[in-house]
Motif scaffolding. Sequence first.
Motif, PDB file in Angstrom:
ATOM      1  N   HIS A  36     -10.687 -14.329  -1.586  1.00  0.00           N
ATOM      2  CA  HIS A  36     -11.289 -13.389  -2.546  1.00  0.00           C
ATOM      3  C   HIS A  36     -11.327 -11.980  -1.971  1.00  0.00           C
ATOM      4  O   HIS A  36     -11.040 -11.004  -2.678  1.00  0.00           O
ATOM      5  N   ALA A  37     -11.662 -11.855  -0.701  1.00  0.00           N
ATOM      6  CA  ALA A  37     -11.693 -10.540  -0.054  1.00  0.00           C
ATOM      7  C   ALA A  37     -10.300  -9.906  -0.071  1.00  0.00           C
ATOM      8  O   ALA A  37     -10.161  -8.699  -0.305  1.00  0.00           O
ATOM      9  N   ILE A  38      -9.276 -10.708   0.155  1.00  0.00           N
ATOM     10  CA  ILE A  38      -7.908 -10.191   0.148  1.00  0.00           C
ATOM     11  C   ILE A  38      -7.504  -9.763  -1.261  1.00  0.00           C
ATOM     12  O   ILE A  38      -6.929  -8.684  -1.462  1.00  0.00           O
ATOM     13  N   ARG A  39      -7.826 -10.577  -2.260  1.00  0.00           N
ATOM     14  CA  ARG A  39      -7.443 -10.271  -3.648  1.00  0.00           C
ATOM     15  C   ARG A  39      -8.101  -8.997  -4.152  1.00  0.00           C
ATOM     16  O   ARG A  39      -7.486  -8.184  -4.835  1.00  0.00           O
ATOM     17  N   THR A  40      -9.391  -8.842  -3.847  1.00  0.00           N
ATOM     18  CA  THR A  40     -10.144  -7.720  -4.407  1.00  0.00           C
ATOM     19  C   THR A  40      -9.927  -6.427  -3.644  1.00  0.00           C
ATOM     20  O   THR A  40     -10.121  -5.338  -4.192  1.00  0.00           O
ATOM     21  N   GLY A  41      -9.524  -6.504  -2.374  1.00  0.00           N
ATOM     22  CA  GLY A  41      -9.240  -5.315  -1.590  1.00  0.00           C
ATOM     23  C   GLY A  41     -10.475  -4.480  -1.324  1.00  0.00           C
ATOM     24  O   GLY A  41     -11.606  -4.875  -1.608  1.00  0.00           O
ATOM     25  N   ALA A  42     -10.261  -3.263  -0.795  1.00  0.00           N
ATOM     26  CA  ALA A  42     -11.330  -2.287  -0.536  1.00  0.00           C
ATOM     27  C   ALA A  42     -12.379  -2.801   0.442  1.00  0.00           C
ATOM     28  O   ALA A  42     -13.471  -2.254   0.514  1.00  0.00           O
ATOM     29  N   THR A  43     -12.065  -3.868   1.172  1.00  0.00           N
ATOM     30  CA  THR A  43     -13.000  -4.388   2.163  1.00  0.00           C
ATOM     31  C   THR A  43     -13.069  -3.439   3.353  1.00  0.00           C
ATOM     32  O   THR A  43     -12.053  -3.055   3.918  1.00  0.00           O
ATOM     33  N   ARG A  44     -14.277  -3.066   3.731  1.00  0.00           N
ATOM     34  CA  ARG A  44     -14.460  -2.147   4.850  1.00  0.00           C
ATOM     35  C   ARG A  44     -15.077  -2.813   6.065  1.00  0.00           C
ATOM     36  O   ARG A  44     -14.794  -2.440   7.195  1.00  0.00           O
ATOM     37  N   THR A  45     -15.952  -3.802   5.832  1.00  0.00           N
ATOM     38  CA  THR A  45     -16.699  -4.402   6.933  1.00  0.00           C
ATOM     39  C   THR A  45     -16.973  -5.865   6.639  1.00  0.00           C
ATOM     40  O   THR A  45     -17.319  -6.224   5.504  1.00  0.00           O
TER      41      THR A  45
END
Length: 275
Positions: free
Chosen positions: A80-89
Amino acid sequence: MGSLEAASPVNAAEAIAYLSRAPFDNVYVQWLLESGQLDGVNAGLVWRDAAESVAGFCYFGPQVVPNADDDAAFEAFAAHAIRTGATRTFVGPRHAVERVWSFARSALSVPRAIRTSQPVYALDRAALRGSRNDADVAPATNAEVYEITMHSATMIAGEIGLDADKRPASAEFVRRTARIIDAGWWWRYRVDGRLAFMCNVGSATAATAQLQGVWTPPEMRGHGHATLALGAICDRLLEVHPTLCLYVNDFNLPAIALYERVGFFRAGEFSTIFL
């Protein structure tokens, strides 16, 4: 097998019951869920195991904060983190962060910094050393918001390795600081009118309150102000909350020594990955 579902009022009680099993690990995410802040860009995902019981929860906002009982959940959170992107931390219990990152790392950018070990500390009334009589502490006021914001921004810049001229003192940062002050959650100690120590409550549940933003201005260090002030603030906060908790970088030995002088004891371990 298991399944993901969005956090909602329907499953909130189950998710909270799951998170409350580890109150010091999950205070931030549980507070977000209980206070209705998981909506839109700030979302939560519930993981159900094969028996349809809640066996994991992950917050997706400016931070990804995972916790779960099995690898299937961590793999689903990573996807899910990969699909949604914009992960900073990524931040949270060390085992959870390391497992999610093991599934996500190949698809995301190289981390800017990794804080592998961040001890979690807790405090209760019986362990506290110090009292309110030790220092003249008080909740911050709106008149202090800009001063406190600048000190807070300086602290954060140092924590994440930014230069002082890149302090995150944006208008939104000032507004967020003001909201914490308005809630009565920001505390400070002054000596001869000068700010000598500050910290704030970042989140709270029925079981505990998490402290953050612990800071002594460099020019005020070495005089015992932090020990006196933190002990007095904790004394006041323990009138409202049954326990307190916080986490700290393992290399921040002065901070660890401060917490242990006040009576905090080890209660877990976090890890943070900055992208």
